[in-house]
Motif scaffolding. Structure first.
Motif, PDB file in Angstrom:
ATOM      1  N   ILE A 328      -0.744   5.840   2.709  1.00 47.69           N
ATOM      2  CA  ILE A 328      -1.989   5.455   3.371  1.00 47.69           C
ATOM      3  C   ILE A 328      -1.638   4.828   4.715  1.00 47.69           C
ATOM      4  O   ILE A 328      -0.887   3.856   4.776  1.00 47.69           O
ATOM      5  CB  ILE A 328      -2.788   4.465   2.506  1.00 47.69           C
ATOM      6  N   LYS A 336      -6.826  -0.507   3.681  1.00 51.99           N
ATOM      7  CA  LYS A 336      -5.844   0.364   3.024  1.00 51.99           C
ATOM      8  C   LYS A 336      -5.661  -0.002   1.559  1.00 51.99           C
ATOM      9  O   LYS A 336      -5.513   0.878   0.704  1.00 51.99           O
ATOM     10  CB  LYS A 336      -4.505   0.282   3.774  1.00 51.99           C
ATOM     11  N   ALA A 441       1.506   1.998   1.808  1.00 54.59           N
ATOM     12  CA  ALA A 441       0.623   1.840   2.966  1.00 54.59           C
ATOM     13  C   ALA A 441       1.367   1.104   4.064  1.00 54.59           C
ATOM     14  O   ALA A 441       2.256   0.282   3.802  1.00 54.59           O
ATOM     15  CB  ALA A 441      -0.644   1.080   2.580  1.00 54.59           C
TER      16      ALA A 441
END
Length: 606
Positions: A328, A336, A441
């Motif tokens: 992400i 996120k 992320a």
């Protein structure tokens, strides 16, 4: 015992005990304090302590010393007096004497503030504090802009540390919260403070709490190296008439002792810090709501109907059923973690744990032990075994937040664990098998980090099987009104009085802003507005401050053409200069002839 401390000049940070033996200041080699500046006389002045009093004597210097800004003649100095000899500035302080006093000096603050404190500013002075330099103004402006992105105490400390280092260069700082009983608890130490010998100055911080005053004190409870003098700044953080927290900052040896201007800066910083500190406490008390979503029927729904957020929802639905890794990407504050939670809740692992690992918050040397765990006795302090975060996620999802901040050696450790679905705890003799789905992320430009060698290419490809880009708020401005209403409904019950809604002009103003902190900044803005609103609705003043009209005007100015903006700016500067073209040209940094042409071009009268 009296000491003379140099707070400005080549000897900054040094101090000298004053006794009945005269202390000579000057340019000559025979001086006790040698000052090399040409405007200082060979024997400029001297200080001597007699019967507990410090006597100053001028030695017929060409450029007399200044005592508190005034030319000094033979006189008696008081604690806190400032003595300027050429460009060098000294301060007279009082310290406790005796070998056993150094460790317990902080305990004497409550009884002898008047003798030990270099400076005490009252709450009235705090309200009147103003930035004294452009540098201070810029630092405070940047801090104010970035605090809106903080939603945890860790993020707050990280932002605070950077701005304190830029202006005050502390050796260490502390932030202590005030509990329901009016006492200090939950003392947090500065993230980058590597001075374990520094004891928390609780007595000084309680003094600031009780008196609601900012204090400048000698640093105590430490054994200083040589003659390096340190000082302590303490400021209460007040919000809504109550003290939320107390901030303390200790100077380092290079900076030496702090001055009144430093305390003035810390008071302004504490004032800016207060709304954010309050918002974080409310978030922790009532739960940390998702940045841009709401749980409905056991699921997380992303708030908004824009094409950008609809694409994210579609990507989540497409990848949730797989067990393959997901990367992400998105700026700070875009949500996120919310996307990761939504992926987990829509997957077949929804009933298993979701373990969040903040890769940026765990120190590099502790990351392996936190992620993989350790056996009892594996190292000093390991008095019991710890299974590790990866083992806790077995059967579920492991979310590696801010994975781009990992060091290369820790990246290698994670890569091996992902590829083999196993790891070995520190001190163990065998591997542990796990079944976890990896979601990672980062707000970094990860492809650039790979090209620069800061992020392993093999780990990037291993994590980036599916990629989800979370859009910044400026790319989905149509969602701002709906987000504002959602955050309002989420927080209105925490307000001190009933609030019914948000004015339309507030939604228009917020929709026009750029939001560098994204959805997180917007959420904190609404949260603060709910708690500062004086009426039954959130108005433009509640979100833009007392200068709401100017703030709204600045947002509208962005919609002007370049010609219109230039005309407005020239007219404004000309008004400020009372129609004086020469002064206006100097402010605008253009020639007078060029400015006259612009006045004719835009039809601006004088």
């Amino acid at each position: 015992m009296h000491e003379l401390v140099c707070i400005q000049g080549t000897n900054k940070g040094r101090s000298w005990h004053l006794t009945d033996v005269p202390l000579l200041l000057g340019r000559g080699d025979d001086c006790d304090i040698r000052l090399t500046d040409s405007i200082v006389s060979r024997q400029h002045c001297r200080l001597v302590c007699q019967d507990g009093l410090v006597h100053f004597e001028d030695l017929d210097s060409r450029n007399p010393a200044l005592l508190n800004g005034q030319p000094a003649s033979d006189t008696v100095l008081q604690t806190g007096d400032e003595l300027a000899v050429g460009p060098n500035l000294f301060m007279l302080t009082t310290v406790e004497s005796g070998p056993d006093q150094e460790e317990t000096a902080d305990k004497k603050v409550t009884d002898s503030v008047t003798t030990q404190a270099l400076l005490v500013l009252s709450s009235q002075s705090e309200r009147e504090a103003r930035p004294q330099t452009v540098q201070d103004l810029l630092v405070l402006h940047r801090l104010h802009a970035q605090l809106g992105r903080c939603c945890t105490i860790h993020e707050l400390l990280m932002e605070l540390e950077g701005h304190l280092q830029e202006r005050l260069h502390p050796a260490v700082f502390w932030l202590a919260r005030v509990d329901g009983n009016g006492d200090l608890n939950s003392v947090f130490k500065g993230c980058s403070a590597h001075e374990p010998e520094s004891e928390t100055p609780l007595i000084s911080m309680r003094k600031a709490l009780e008196t609601r005053q900012a204090l400048l004190l000698p640093a105590s409870g430490r054994k200083n190296c040589g003659r390096i003098q340190r000082s302590l700044l303490v400021a209460p953080i007040l919000f809504g008439g109550s003290v939320l927290s107390v901030l303390a900052v200790e100077s380092n040896g290079k900076v030496g002792t702090y001055m009144e201007s430093d305390l003035n800066f810390l008071m302004l910083l504490a004032r800016i810090l207060a709304p954010c500190a309050f918002a974080i406490e409310v978030i922790e008390r009532y739960g940390n709501p998702n940045s841009a979503g709401v749980a409905t029927g056991g699921r997380i729904r992303l708030v908004g109907k824009s094409r950008a957020i609809s694409h994210v929802r579609a990507m989540i639905a497409r990848t949730a059923g797989s067990n393959l890794p997901v990367l992400i990407l998105g700026e700070t504050g875009t949500g996120k973690e919310l996307v990761a939670r939504s992926l987990h809740e829509q997957s077949t692992r929804a009933d298993a744990p979701l373990v969040v690992v903040n890769c940026a918050a765990i120190p590099r040397d502790l990351f392996e032990s936190q992620l993989f765990g350790y056996e009892k006795g594996a190292f000093t302090g390991a008095d019991k075994a710890f299974p590790g975060l990866m083992a806790q996620a077995d059967g579920g999802t492991l979310f590696l937040d801010e994975v781009g901040d990992l060091s290369l050696d820790n990246q290698a450790r994670i890569l091996r664990a992902i590829e083999s679905s196993s790891f070995r705890r520190i001190g163990a003799l065998s591997d542990v098998d796990v079944d976890v789905r990896i979601i990672a992320a980062t707000n970094k430009k990860i492809t650039q980090a790979v090209m620069a060698g800061a992020f392993r290419e093999d780990l990037y490809h291993r994590l980036n099987v599916f990629e989800i880009q979370v859009p910044p708020l400026r790319s989905r401005k149509a969602d701002i009104p709906e987000l504002c209403k959602f955050f309002f409904q989420m927080t209105k019950l925490t307000a001190s009085h009933p609030i019914q809604g948000i004015d339309t002009e507030v939604l228009d103003y917020l929709s026009a802003r750029s939001w560098p902190g994204n959805v997180r900044e917007l959420r904190n803005c609404i949260l603060r507005a709910v708690h500062v609103a004086g009426g039954n609705r959130i108005t433009l003043t509640d979100v833009a401050g007392p200068d709401a009209t100017t703030a709204a005007g600045l947002e509208k100015r962005r919609l002007l053409t370049l010609k219109e903006a230039e005309k407005q700016h020239i007219s404004h500067i000309l008004d400020q200069c009372h129609g004086n073209v020469r002064k206006a040209a100097k402010v605008l940094k253009v020639g007078r002839s060029s400015l006259y042409r612009k006045l004719v071009e835009h039809n601006i009268g004088r």
